[in-house]
Design a protein around this motif. Sequence first.
Motif, short mmCIF file in Angstrom:
data_model
loop_
_atom_site.label_atom_id
_atom_site.label_comp_id
_atom_site.label_asym_id
_atom_site.label_seq_id
_atom_site.Cartn_x
_atom_site.Cartn_y
_atom_site.Cartn_z
N LEU A 6 43.89 37.06 -6.10
CA LEU A 6 43.56 38.49 -6.00
C LEU A 6 44.80 39.36 -6.11
CD1 LEU A 6 40.84 38.40 -3.23
CD2 LEU A 6 40.52 38.67 -5.68
N VAL A 7 45.90 38.92 -5.49
CA VAL A 7 47.13 39.71 -5.59
C VAL A 7 47.63 39.75 -7.03
CG1 VAL A 7 49.58 39.72 -4.96
CG2 VAL A 7 47.85 39.42 -3.19
N ALA A 55 45.78 39.44 -9.65
CA ALA A 55 44.84 40.29 -10.40
C ALA A 55 45.20 41.76 -10.20
CB ALA A 55 43.41 40.02 -9.94
N SER A 56 45.47 42.15 -8.93
CA SER A 56 45.83 43.55 -8.66
C SER A 56 47.09 43.94 -9.40
CB SER A 56 46.07 43.78 -7.16
OG SER A 56 45.04 43.24 -6.40
N ILE A 57 48.09 43.04 -9.36
CA ILE A 57 49.36 43.38 -10.00
C ILE A 57 49.19 43.48 -11.51
CG2 ILE A 57 51.69 42.49 -10.43
CD1 ILE A 57 51.68 41.43 -7.56
N THR A 60 42.87 32.05 -2.75
CA THR A 60 42.12 33.29 -3.02
C THR A 60 43.06 34.48 -3.00
OG1 THR A 60 40.31 32.26 -1.83
CG2 THR A 60 40.08 34.60 -2.33
N LEU A 61 43.90 34.52 -1.96
CA LEU A 61 44.83 35.64 -1.83
C LEU A 61 45.74 35.74 -3.06
CD1 LEU A 61 46.12 37.86 0.05
CD2 LEU A 61 47.80 36.12 0.64
N ARG A 99 42.36 27.12 0.88
CA ARG A 99 41.50 27.97 0.05
C ARG A 99 41.77 29.46 0.20
NH1 ARG A 99 35.11 27.56 -0.51
NH2 ARG A 99 35.34 29.73 0.02
N PRO A 100 41.86 29.99 1.45
CA PRO A 100 42.12 31.43 1.54
C PRO A 100 43.44 31.82 0.91
CG PRO A 100 42.06 30.39 3.72
CD PRO A 100 41.58 29.39 2.75
N ARG A 101 44.46 30.95 1.02
CA ARG A 101 45.74 31.27 0.41
C ARG A 101 45.63 31.35 -1.10
NH1 ARG A 101 49.56 27.24 3.38
NH2 ARG A 101 48.88 27.90 5.44
N ARG A 113 39.28 20.56 6.88
CA ARG A 113 40.25 21.44 7.49
C ARG A 113 41.36 21.80 6.49
NH1 ARG A 113 42.24 21.18 13.65
NH2 ARG A 113 40.38 22.34 14.14
N THR A 121 39.99 24.24 3.99
CA THR A 121 39.81 25.60 4.48
C THR A 121 41.16 26.27 4.72
OG1 THR A 121 39.61 24.69 6.68
CG2 THR A 121 37.56 25.24 5.53
N ARG A 122 42.21 25.50 4.93
CA ARG A 122 43.52 26.10 5.11
C ARG A 122 44.08 26.59 3.78
NH1 ARG A 122 46.26 24.18 10.08
NH2 ARG A 122 44.82 25.16 11.53
#
Lengths: 190, 289
Positions: B24-25, B27-29, B20-21, B16-18, B10, B13-14
């Motif tokens: 990715l953010v 990388a975009s910037i 990832t976010l 990991r998405p953060r 648990r 999984t809490r």
Amino acid sequence: MTLVRLRLPLVVAVAFILQQALLSNLQVAGAQPEILFLVVILVAMEAGPAKGAVVGFAVGLLIDLFVQTPFGLTALTLTLIGYGTGLAWEAVVDVGRWLMPAAAAVGSAGAVVLYAVLDALLGNPAALHRGLVPIVVMVGVVNGILAVPGAPVMRWALGRGARAPVPPGSAVGASRWGQGAGVSRQGVGR
Amino acid sequence: MAISSRRPTRTRTRTRPRFTLLVLVLASITILTLWYRGAANHWLNGAKGWAADVFAPVQTAVTGAFRPVANFFEGAASYGSLKAQNAKLRQEVTALRAQSALASTYRRQAQALEAQQHLAFAGTLHQVLTDVVAGSPSNFQDTIELDKGTRAGIQVGMPAVSGTGLVGRVIAVSARTSTVLLVTDPTSAVGVRFGSHGTLALAKGQGQGRSLTVDLVDPGTRLVKGEVMVTSGGQGDLYPPGIPVGRVESASVSPGSLQENVTLKPFVNLDQLEFVSVLKWTPQRGAVP
């Protein structure tokens, strides 16, 4: 298994071609639908915030390749929208029939606004112009309607068959995206 | 056992998405920063040009296949107004024939004047005739895609015209395609001239399907509805002089305002373009052979 993994890229490719070649010519009041936003939102709803963000980033970069707006802006917008939609959808307890299209509409309209705001913040105040209102309405309404047939397509693309979505917020729901594509998780805990 | 093994899952999984976010953010910037600083523009434009060239045949094929469908919906939606429009158009043709004869006289005079000032007149520039293959791929830019690129001699910065008026200018070009920013795009600004004194002003886009607004017109300037504004073509301007941009649609002064509120309706119906001519002229080099 491998073929299942190719379904999502296939759906993205078809949506992209439809967007570029067909929808770009169907304009009402200066606005056109943005079905790739819908693809990202449906992925986020089905597979959670992490996958929503990853697919949002990838789809955003694909779009950025073909437009002349700042490179990376669509990727940033759709990453945030994918993550936000996934997170919000997990927090939803009661999924009524109307909620999914409504959420898709709000998410799509939000993506348009977020893009324009980010563009303005990055030094292009002209991005927040009056023509934005019909765009927000058009993208929201069209994506809300298309979300109804789009949802089963997305379940197929993610290898989830045509069964009802796992109730968000439950233990199974919370760990859906913990297993990569979620393909092998089908039926676990049920 | 079951509980103790579930807990770490648990937490993972809490977080990991953060994570990832965040990745990715960032990388975009990073990509955005590279784009704004122009550090990777050579590489980026190469990738974009390549993507445009690869996608061009698919686009042409699919657009061609769907054109009857699009036409059907368009026709079905506007059948009623088409009849009235037809009658109106016939009337206009008669009126325009007369005007055209008069205009050719003026054109000769204007040409002579421009030649004296050593400015290239739009009518004498070389042109590349192109097909419009698609509208804008996005809601966030008001552009059209043309079916010719560098191979036909098109360069970034060249103006695009259609029949009577200004359409926009080329902002991206690949070997086989080019992208034209329309004058209605909110980032577009065209230097214009009007009236007998050649008063200068700036026509800015307000989004697709909307009229342009004209800035820098002093209050009290006499403006007639229907007055024609043409590109001014001063030093360092983005367009050569003398291309008609549009007609004045409305003009008013708000109390206390330092300029008139003027709206300009483009001559060209930018929603229904099929063919566009690209003028061989760039802001840096002037006329290109």
